[in-house]
Enzyme design. Structure first.
Site, PDB file in Angstrom:
ATOM      1  N   PRO A   2      22.416   9.407  18.755  1.00 17.45           N
ATOM      2  CA  PRO A   2      22.457   8.851  17.424  1.00 17.45           C
ATOM      3  C   PRO A   2      21.338   9.709  16.620  1.00 17.45           C
ATOM      4  O   PRO A   2      20.581  10.307  17.020  1.00 17.45           O
ATOM      5  CB  PRO A   2      21.550   7.366  17.875  1.00 17.45           C
ATOM      6  CG  PRO A   2      22.127   7.192  19.287  1.00 17.45           C
ATOM      7  CD  PRO A   2      22.280   8.734  19.850  1.00 17.45           C
ATOM      8  N   GLU A   3      21.682   9.488  15.484  1.00 16.54           N
ATOM      9  CA  GLU A   3      20.937  10.501  14.303  1.00 16.54           C
ATOM     10  C   GLU A   3      20.428   9.494  13.352  1.00 16.54           C
ATOM     11  O   GLU A   3      20.326   8.474  13.677  1.00 16.54           O
ATOM     12  CB  GLU A   3      21.749  11.595  13.804  1.00 16.54           C
ATOM     13  CG  GLU A   3      22.469  12.548  14.889  1.00 16.54           C
ATOM     14  CD  GLU A   3      23.667  13.402  14.366  1.00 16.54           C
ATOM     15  OE1 GLU A   3      23.368  13.818  13.090  1.00 16.54           O
ATOM     16  OE2 GLU A   3      24.632  13.651  14.953  1.00 16.54           O
TER      17      GLU A   3
END
Length: 269
Positions: A2-3
């Site tokens: 996840p970013e």
């Protein structure tokens, strides 16, 4: 992993569902996913309410009503699900926080963690991170100065969390494609107008990805129509060998600094 867009999606959706609700139970299935003894963790969080949820880079911070903080980093393979025991996916959970009949399940925390910290400890833990790319004070001039100070290749620099916080493999490739710049370029080879393109693309791509719920497809809750909506809009990431959405030529997949990199040799210079 996840970013920014994925963690922003989690922050928004969870803020609507668990903020100001007391934690009725805490279950730890994997002690290595937390940083204190299980009994200490349970005593510290049960009965507490989450006052607010904030994000810093790829982290979420669950701010408890007594001043404590649960610092989450999902790392590679980590995700969350909010719902009842009957609704939850058939996956191993490492930590579960219950809010009455519904619970927040932390899944895939083999590399990730949920650490119980004081606000000061959390601030110190995050102090070495670079600036947020969507912050109002992160101007084009500031980004240009920051990148020019690095004598490295573009993509590894963009994904260095001490340089710019929150951008990882997916969005570095998407930003470079949008800007028409090869992610394999040396930063010293970029012209002034290319820094300007990179800045505009960085803001535009991240904002669009947030609007469409990021690229991770696992829904946060039953009926979640937002999470993962950007996956089908990715122009290059994880599309090696597929036709470019602009020119139709095959997209290249290579390895750069031990990371996969995707780009179009026709549309990016």
């Amino acid at each position: 992993m996840p970013e920014i867009p994925e963690m922003e999606t989690y922050r928004t959706l969870l803020s609507q569902r668990i903020v100001r609700r007391p934690i009725t139970a805490a279950v730890v299935e994997r002690e290595k996913s937390i940083n204190v003894p299980v009994d200490t963790f349970r005593r510290s969080v049960e009965g507490r309410a989450i006052a607010t949820i904030s994000r810093r880079a790829k982290h979420l911070l669950f701010h408890l009503d007594d001043g404590g903080v649960l610092l989450l980093h999902l790392m590679l393979g980590g995700w969350m699900f909010y719902g009842t025991e009957r609704e939850k996916p058939d996956r191993t959970t490492q930590v579960v926080l219950s809010f009455g009949e519904r619970s927040l399940y932390f899944i895939g925390l083999r590399l990730g963690y949920l650490h119980l910290l004081t606000s000061g400890e959390a601030e110190k833990r995050l102090a070495e991170l670079g600036p947020e790319p969507l912050a109002p004070d992160f101007t084009e001039e500031r980004m240009t100065r920051l990148l020019k100070s690095r004598r490295t290749v573009l993509k590894p620099t963009m994904t260095d969390q001490k340089t710019i916080a929150g951008i990882g493999n997916c969005y570095a490739d998407e930003i470079c494609f949008d800007a028409g710049i090869l992610p394999t370029r040396k930063i010293g080879s970029l012209a002034e107008e290319e820094f300007a393109k990179l800045y505009r693309s960085m803001r535009n791509v991240l904002r669009e990805a947030i609007r469409f719920g990021g690229y991770m497809e696992n829904p946060l809750f039953p009926g979640d129509a937002l999470t993962g909506g950007f996956d089908s809009r990715c122009a290059v990431y994880d599309r090696g060998g597929e036709p470019c959405v602009r020119c139709g030529g095959p997209l290249v997949q290579e390895e750069l600094a031990s990371r996969k990199v995707f780009y179009c040799t026709r549309c990016q210079r």
